[in-house]
Design a protein around this motif. Structure first.
Motif, short mmCIF file in Angstrom:
data_model
loop_
_atom_site.label_atom_id
_atom_site.label_comp_id
_atom_site.label_asym_id
_atom_site.label_seq_id
_atom_site.Cartn_x
_atom_site.Cartn_y
_atom_site.Cartn_z
N LYS A 136 35.78 47.77 28.72
CA LYS A 136 36.95 46.92 28.96
C LYS A 136 37.80 47.49 30.07
O LYS A 136 37.98 48.70 30.20
N LEU A 137 38.31 46.60 30.93
CA LEU A 137 39.25 46.96 31.97
C LEU A 137 40.58 46.26 31.69
O LEU A 137 40.59 45.06 31.43
N LEU A 138 41.66 47.00 31.74
CA LEU A 138 42.99 46.43 31.53
C LEU A 138 43.71 46.35 32.86
O LEU A 138 43.74 47.32 33.62
N PHE A 139 44.25 45.19 33.15
CA PHE A 139 44.96 44.97 34.40
C PHE A 139 46.15 44.05 34.13
O PHE A 139 45.97 42.89 33.77
N GLN A 140 47.34 44.62 34.26
CA GLN A 140 48.56 43.90 33.93
C GLN A 140 48.44 43.31 32.52
O GLN A 140 48.20 44.04 31.57
N ILE A 206 39.71 31.45 41.13
CA ILE A 206 40.20 32.50 40.22
C ILE A 206 41.71 32.39 40.08
O ILE A 206 42.25 32.46 38.96
N ARG A 207 42.39 32.24 41.19
CA ARG A 207 43.85 32.11 41.14
C ARG A 207 44.27 30.91 40.31
O ARG A 207 45.22 30.98 39.51
N LYS A 208 43.58 29.80 40.50
CA LYS A 208 43.91 28.59 39.76
C LYS A 208 43.75 28.81 38.26
O LYS A 208 44.61 28.42 37.45
N ASN A 216 52.94 33.31 46.23
CA ASN A 216 53.59 34.48 45.62
C ASN A 216 52.73 34.95 44.45
O ASN A 216 53.14 34.86 43.28
N PRO A 217 51.53 35.47 44.73
CA PRO A 217 50.57 35.79 43.68
C PRO A 217 50.98 36.98 42.82
O PRO A 217 51.51 37.97 43.32
N LYS A 218 50.70 36.86 41.54
CA LYS A 218 50.94 37.95 40.60
C LYS A 218 49.75 38.89 40.53
O LYS A 218 49.90 40.10 40.39
N TYR A 219 48.56 38.33 40.63
CA TYR A 219 47.35 39.12 40.42
C TYR A 219 46.66 39.49 41.74
O TYR A 219 46.68 40.64 42.16
N ILE A 220 46.03 38.51 42.38
CA ILE A 220 45.28 38.80 43.60
C ILE A 220 46.18 38.58 44.82
O ILE A 220 46.62 37.47 45.09
N GLY A 227 42.31 40.63 54.20
CA GLY A 227 41.50 40.37 53.02
C GLY A 227 42.34 40.27 51.76
O GLY A 227 43.51 39.83 51.81
N TYR A 228 41.77 40.72 50.64
CA TYR A 228 42.43 40.59 49.35
C TYR A 228 42.44 41.93 48.61
O TYR A 228 41.59 42.78 48.84
N TYR A 229 43.42 42.07 47.70
CA TYR A 229 43.53 43.30 46.91
C TYR A 229 44.38 43.02 45.68
O TYR A 229 45.00 41.96 45.54
N VAL A 230 44.39 43.97 44.74
CA VAL A 230 45.29 43.90 43.59
C VAL A 230 46.09 45.18 43.53
O VAL A 230 45.65 46.23 44.01
N GLU A 231 47.26 45.10 42.92
CA GLU A 231 48.10 46.27 42.74
C GLU A 231 48.02 46.74 41.31
O GLU A 231 47.35 46.12 40.48
N GLU A 232 48.72 47.82 40.99
CA GLU A 232 48.73 48.34 39.61
C GLU A 232 49.37 47.34 38.69
O GLU A 232 50.29 46.64 39.05
#
Length: 232
Positions: A136-140, A206-208, A216-220, A227-232
C-alpha cells in the motif's frame, strides 16, 4: 491464461478484419474468442479473458459501450480499434477503461507489439502485487493498494484503469520528481513515446476521477513546459 496460452477476445463487425486477426493471432499462439458485435463481446466476456480487443464503430452496441459494460465486471486490459484519431475519441476510450488505442489502418507488427506490451504490463503489475514488499502507498488522503490496483479515499473507491493506476503509482513513488510526457510513456510502456497526446489524456482522466481541478490541482501538479509531479 488458459493452458499456458493467453486468451484474447476480439470484437469487430467486419468479417474480413475478424478473419485477418484470427489468422495473425492464432499464428502467434493466442487462444481466441470471436464476437461479431458489442453484445456478443459482453456475452463472451469472462474471467478467462486476458485481453479485450474491441472495434469502436460497431452496430447495435459500440465498442465503447461494450467496453464500459465489460469493465464493470472484469479487470483484464482492453485495446480499442478505431478509424478515428481525434483526441475526443481517445478521451472516450480511456475513460471507459482502455489500456491502449490503435488507429486503423495499422500494420500487423504494430498490433502484435501493442498486444505484447499491454499483456506484459498487466502481467508485471500482477506479479508485483503478489510479491510486493509494500502492498500500500499512502498519499495525502489517498491509499493506493498495489495488490488489487485500487485507490481508496476514506470509504470511497476511485475506479482507475490499470494504466491510470500505474501512472499515479509512478508519480506517488517519486514525489517531487518532474516527469515529462516522454518519461511517463517510457516508464509505463517501456518503449519510446509515439508522439501523440496519450499521456495528457490519461492525466486528464485521473484528475477527473480524483475530482482534481487542473487549474489548481491538489494531487497531480503541472510543471508548465516540463511535465507532471506530485508533492508530499
Amino acid at each position: 491464461m488458459k493452458e499456458g496460452k493467453y486468451n484474447l477476445l476480439i470484437a469487430d463487425d467486419e468479417k474480413e478484419i475478424r478473419d485477418i486477426l484470427r489468422l495473425l493471432l492464432e499464428g502467434e499462439g493466442y487462444e481466441l474468442s470471436i464476437a461479431e458485435n458489442g453484445r456478443e463481446a459482453i456475452d463472451l466476456a469472462s474471467d478467462e479473458i486476458d485481453l479485450y480487443i474491441l472495434d469502436v464503430n460497431m452496430p447495435e452496441l459500440s465498442g465503447f459501450m461494450a467496453g464500459a459494460e465489460i469493465r464493470k465486471r472484469y479487470e483484464a486490459p482492453m485495446i480499442f480499434l478505431t478509424a478515428y484519431s481525434g483526441e475526443s475519441d481517445k478521451v472516450m476510450g480511456f475513460s471507459v477503461g482502455a489500456d491502449d488505442y490503435i488507429v486503423k489502418p495499422f500494420s500487423n507488427m504494430e498490433l502484435l507489439m501493442r498486444i505484447k506490451a499491454v499483456l506484459r504490463r498487466s502481467e508485471r503489475g500482477c506479479a508485483k502485487g503478489l510479491a510486493g514488499k509494500k502492498s500500500k502507498l499512502l498519499f495525502q488522503d489517498l491509499a493506493l493498494n498495489l495488490e488489487n490496483q485500487s485507490v481508496l479515499r476514506q470509504d470511497e473507491v476511485i475506479p482507475l484503469t490499470h494504466t491510470e493506476f500505474k501512472i499515479l503509482e509512478l508519480l506517488v513513488t517519486h514525489k517531487r520528481k518532474i516527469y515529462t510526457l516522454e518519461n511517463i510513456y517510457q516508464s509505463i510502456w517501456e518503449e519510446n513515446a509515439v508522439g501523440d497526446s496519450t499521456i495528457m489524456v490519461h492525466i486528464k482522466n485521473i484528475r477527473k476521477k480524483l475530482g482534481d481541478d487542473s487549474r489548481n490541482p491538489k494531487y497531480i501538479k503541472t510543471a508548465w513546459g516540463r511535465g507532471y509531479y506530485v508533492e508530499e
